[in-house]
Design a protein around this motif. Structure first.
Motif, PDB file in Angstrom:
ATOM      1  N   THR A 104       0.839  -1.194   0.000  1.00 33.78           N
ATOM      2  CA  THR A 104       0.000   0.000   0.000  1.00 33.78           C
ATOM      3  C   THR A 104       0.878   1.250   0.000  1.00 33.78           C
ATOM      4  OG1 THR A 104      -0.086   0.238   2.406  1.00 33.78           O
ATOM      5  CG2 THR A 104      -1.707  -1.245   1.382  1.00 33.78           C
ATOM      6  N   TYR A 105       0.244   2.407  -0.239  1.00 32.80           N
ATOM      7  CA  TYR A 105       0.993   3.670  -0.253  1.00 32.80           C
ATOM      8  C   TYR A 105       1.688   3.913   1.093  1.00 32.80           C
ATOM      9  CZ  TYR A 105      -1.177   5.083  -4.678  1.00 32.80           C
ATOM     10  OH  TYR A 105      -1.569   5.157  -5.982  1.00 32.80           O
ATOM     11  N   HIS A 106       0.941   3.738   2.181  1.00 29.73           N
ATOM     12  CA  HIS A 106       1.520   4.022   3.501  1.00 29.73           C
ATOM     13  C   HIS A 106       2.641   3.036   3.815  1.00 29.73           C
ATOM     14  CE1 HIS A 106       1.509   6.198   7.234  1.00 29.73           C
ATOM     15  NE2 HIS A 106       1.443   5.084   7.936  1.00 29.73           N
ATOM     16  N   TYR A 139       4.480   1.706   1.619  1.00 27.18           N
ATOM     17  CA  TYR A 139       5.593   2.088   0.745  1.00 27.18           C
ATOM     18  C   TYR A 139       6.474   3.152   1.389  1.00 27.18           C
ATOM     19  CZ  TYR A 139       8.028   4.556  -2.984  1.00 27.18           C
ATOM     20  OH  TYR A 139       8.984   5.177  -3.733  1.00 27.18           O
ATOM     21  N   VAL A 140       5.844   4.178   1.966  1.00 24.21           N
ATOM     22  CA  VAL A 140       6.631   5.244   2.586  1.00 24.21           C
ATOM     23  C   VAL A 140       7.426   4.692   3.766  1.00 24.21           C
ATOM     24  CG1 VAL A 140       6.526   7.483   3.740  1.00 24.21           C
ATOM     25  CG2 VAL A 140       5.036   7.017   1.803  1.00 24.21           C
ATOM     26  N   THR A 141       6.816   3.773   4.525  1.00 22.32           N
ATOM     27  CA  THR A 141       7.549   3.147   5.630  1.00 22.32           C
ATOM     28  C   THR A 141       8.719   2.331   5.094  1.00 22.32           C
ATOM     29  OG1 THR A 141       5.518   3.036   6.936  1.00 22.32           O
ATOM     30  CG2 THR A 141       7.334   1.607   7.608  1.00 22.32           C
ATOM     31  N   GLU A 142       8.468   1.534   4.053  1.00 22.06           N
ATOM     32  CA  GLU A 142       9.519   0.722   3.443  1.00 22.06           C
ATOM     33  C   GLU A 142      10.640   1.611   2.905  1.00 22.06           C
ATOM     34  OE1 GLU A 142      10.710  -3.002   3.098  1.00 22.06           O
ATOM     35  OE2 GLU A 142       8.561  -3.020   2.680  1.00 22.06           O
ATOM     36  N   LEU A 143      10.247   2.682   2.249  1.00 29.62           N
ATOM     37  CA  LEU A 143      11.230   3.600   1.693  1.00 29.62           C
ATOM     38  C   LEU A 143      12.049   4.257   2.804  1.00 29.62           C
ATOM     39  CD1 LEU A 143      12.048   4.556  -1.110  1.00 29.62           C
ATOM     40  CD2 LEU A 143      10.460   6.461  -0.881  1.00 29.62           C
ATOM     41  N   THR A 144      11.425   4.494   3.949  1.00 31.98           N
ATOM     42  CA  THR A 144      12.147   5.081   5.080  1.00 31.98           C
ATOM     43  C   THR A 144      13.281   4.170   5.533  1.00 31.98           C
ATOM     44  OG1 THR A 144      10.219   6.325   5.841  1.00 31.98           O
ATOM     45  CG2 THR A 144      11.912   5.848   7.483  1.00 31.98           C
ATOM     46  N   TYR A 145      13.025   2.858   5.600  1.00 36.85           N
ATOM     47  CA  TYR A 145      14.071   1.919   5.996  1.00 36.85           C
ATOM     48  C   TYR A 145      15.290   2.031   5.064  1.00 36.85           C
ATOM     49  CZ  TYR A 145      10.207  -0.500   8.433  1.00 36.85           C
ATOM     50  OH  TYR A 145       9.134  -0.808   9.223  1.00 36.85           O
ATOM     51  N   LEU A 146      15.011   2.082   3.761  1.00 38.02           N
ATOM     52  CA  LEU A 146      16.094   2.133   2.776  1.00 38.02           C
ATOM     53  C   LEU A 146      16.766   3.504   2.741  1.00 38.02           C
ATOM     54  CD1 LEU A 146      14.273   0.166  -0.070  1.00 38.02           C
ATOM     55  CD2 LEU A 146      16.227  -0.630   1.267  1.00 38.02           C
ATOM     56  N   LEU A 147      15.957   4.565   2.775  1.00 29.78           N
ATOM     57  CA  LEU A 147      16.520   5.910   2.716  1.00 29.78           C
ATOM     58  C   LEU A 147      17.402   6.207   3.933  1.00 29.78           C
ATOM     59  CD1 LEU A 147      13.569   8.097   1.371  1.00 29.78           C
ATOM     60  CD2 LEU A 147      15.687   7.498   0.187  1.00 29.78           C
ATOM     61  N   PHE A 148      17.036   5.667   5.088  1.00 30.93           N
ATOM     62  CA  PHE A 148      17.858   5.889   6.278  1.00 30.93           C
ATOM     63  C   PHE A 148      19.266   5.347   6.043  1.00 30.93           C
ATOM     64  CE2 PHE A 148      19.654   4.983  10.423  1.00 30.93           C
ATOM     65  CZ  PHE A 148      19.311   6.103  11.160  1.00 30.93           C
ATOM     66  N   SER A 202      -3.825   7.025  -0.236  1.00 30.91           N
ATOM     67  CA  SER A 202      -2.925   6.547   0.807  1.00 30.91           C
ATOM     68  C   SER A 202      -3.582   6.582   2.182  1.00 30.91           C
ATOM     69  CB  SER A 202      -1.647   7.396   0.838  1.00 30.91           C
ATOM     70  OG  SER A 202      -1.881   8.640   1.477  1.00 30.91           O
ATOM     71  N   GLY A 203      -4.594   7.461   2.343  1.00 31.84           N
ATOM     72  CA  GLY A 203      -5.233   7.596   3.651  1.00 31.84           C
ATOM     73  C   GLY A 203      -4.348   8.230   4.699  1.00 31.84           C
ATOM     74  N   ALA A 204      -3.217   8.844   4.270  1.00 33.72           N
ATOM     75  CA  ALA A 204      -2.251   9.389   5.232  1.00 33.72           C
ATOM     76  C   ALA A 204      -2.513  10.844   5.570  1.00 33.72           C
ATOM     77  CB  ALA A 204      -0.829   9.246   4.681  1.00 33.72           C
ATOM     78  N   GLY A 205      -3.485  11.465   4.915  1.00 30.25           N
ATOM     79  CA  GLY A 205      -3.737  12.877   5.165  1.00 30.25           C
ATOM     80  C   GLY A 205      -4.098  13.176   6.606  1.00 30.25           C
TER      81      GLY A 205
END
Length: 491
Positions: free
Chosen positions: A24-26, A28-37, A140-143
């Motif tokens: 899901t979108y949310h 994805y952002v969490t997954e991307l955070t792991y990698l970007l860190f 994403s429902g993240a708003g």
């Protein structure tokens, strides 16, 4: 910021690959955070915070067969590591990806981004842009975790945070208010010329927040870290916890509170509840409001975003408003336009108040600025910008505490204008209701309806929010999340 915007768009486009892998979108952002860190630790020369063998290049060199298994083990190891910030960001981390090829494409795509430009323009701005992209993507429902940045910047500008403030957000989300306050301080004070003790005190102990949702807390920690505000997460920064329980003790007192508490009700559970608040209610906004004005130091100031019902609800709602008017100088209410949050129909306000020295009679006058009547319908076609708040900021004045002299300089624009003064006696005559309006809203009578696609998006957003509420209720009642997923109750 052109390069940063380009990178944000490229990162967001990678989500399409993960959507094909069921992410899901949310997520994805969490997954991307792991990698970007991992990547940003390399870019900033701070890989010493990570154990050897668990860094970006170690992940990159894995072959396509073993990369996903290595990555999953890496997440587990970092979540148990020695460095407190790393441990918190990777706490209970797990990958949502199922295909090694998907992970490989993400790694390669992140590696090829223009990291020189990202460093020049600010890695924190890059990450903020990614969070904003996620929030504005309705699917994403993240708003619900993201307050519009133009609103945050306007509120911070009139509240004028300073280096001597102890700043708190008890419902921190991804940390937008705290980061904006830091930006303001750095823009108005020469922070890098401070003596070392003052600098350490500011960067390690000036900012305090709390976030209930683990994944959102993870995003907040990453956001603060990239803005240099998470140096000592054991003493400051954003804690994982529930402000409406004894967890609030980690926050302490504050001289400035900036917050947008979550909407809704607090369901009864087995968790410990606050016993220090005078008025017990299931309404989360009223509980947060009590926390905020009770957590202010004498002469401390606050700006809090609250829905309309807080202004007029009877019973305990009225008692809490009266208590607020007594204990604090509630000097300004900003009626916000509709449609600027993820739920289009929600009507909200910003309450500005200062804690008094005594317990009674602190509010003498309340000024109401109506930025709701006859305003455009905000959305993709008409985005909310800082310019929409300029007239309010000018009318508010230059005193963040709303002192008597400053209020005396304000100009009541009369029944045809947007800014009016109401005495404490007039408000008492309304039964201490603060739901005050006087302008005829011609836009509300125009009969214009949103586009069908917008109505459909809003319905889907509300459904996503309802599902999240249901999930939270089931988990609070002690249901097992894995069992619920197997039964098809949770996605």
């Amino acid at each position: 910021m052109t390069k940063t915007n380009d990178i944000v768009q490229k990162l967001w486009n990678l989500c399409n690959d993960l959507r094909d892998d069921g992410v899901t979108y949310h997520q994805y952002v969490t997954e991307l955070t792991y990698l970007l860190f991992l990547k940003m630790m390399k870019e900033t020369g701070e890989e010493g915070q990570l154990p050897e063998g668990k860094r970006w290049d170690d992940l990159r060199k894995q072959n396509n067969v073993g990369v996903l298994d290595f990555y999953r083990q890496l997440l587990l190891d970092l979540g148990k590591g020695k460095h407190p910030l790393v441990r918190q960001i990777y706490a209970d981390a797990n990958s949502f990806m199922r295909k090694p090829t998907t992970l490989r494409k993400l790694i390669d795509s992140i590696e090829t981004l223009d990291w020189y430009s990202a460093r020049e323009e600010g890695l924190g701005d890059l990450y903020e842009g990614l969070l904003e992209k996620n929030a504005t993507e309705k699917k994403s429902g993240a708003g619900q975790y993201f307050t519009p940045r133009p609103l945050i910047d306007a509120v911070v500008a009139v509240m004028k945070p300073g280096s001597g403030d102890r700043i708190q957000d008890p419902a921190a989300g991804t940390g937008g208010f705290l980061i904006a306050a830091d930006h303001y301080v750095k823009a108005h004070e020469n922070v890098y010329d401070w003596p070392q003790p003052k600098s350490r005190d500011y960067f390690e102990r000036a900012f305090h927040g709390m976030e209930l949702v683990p994944d959102t807390h993870r995003l907040a920690l990453m956001n603060l870290m990239l803005h240099g505000l998470a140096n000592d997460p054991e003493r400051s920064g954003i804690h994982l916890g529930d402000t409406l329980t004894p967890d609030h003790e980690k926050l302490g007192k504050a001289t400035l509170i900036l917050s947008n508490p979550p909407f809704g009700t607090k369901k009864g559970t087995g968790d410990a509840r606050r016993t220090d608040l005078t008025f017990q209610t299931s309404n989360k906004q009223f509980m947060f409001l009590q926390h905020i004005y009770r957590s202010l130091e004498t002469h401390g100031r606050a700006a809090v975003i609250l829905p309309d019902n807080v202004l007029f609800e009877s019973g305990q709602g009225k008692q809490i408003r009266t208590d607020l008017l007594d204990k604090c100088r509630l000097h300004t209410i900003l009626r916000l336009p509709t449609g600027i949050f993820y739920a289009q129909g929600v009507k909200t306000n910003v309450l500005f108040f200062t804690r008094g020295a005594g317990e009674k009679g602190n509010t003498k006058d309340v000024w109401v600025y109506d930025l709701r009547a006859n305003m455009p319908q905000f959305g993709k076609r008409t985005p909310l910008t800082r310019e929409h708040f300029r007239a309010f900021e000018e009318a508010y004045g230059d005193d963040p505490w709303g002192g008597e002299d400053a209020l005396a300089r304000r100009v009541d624009t009369g029944a045809e204008g947007r800014f009016r003064r109401f005495t404490r006696e007039e408000i008492a005559g309304r039964g201490d209701s603060l739901d005050i309006s006087w302008l005829r809203d011609d836009s509300a009578d125009s009969g214009d309806l949103p586009e069908p696609s917008q109505l459909a998006e809003e319905a889907l957003t509300e459904l996503a929010g309802a599902m999240e509420e249901l999930r939270a209720i089931l988990l609070e009642l002690g249901e097992n999340e894995d069992e619920l997923k197997e039964a098809g109750v949770l996605a």
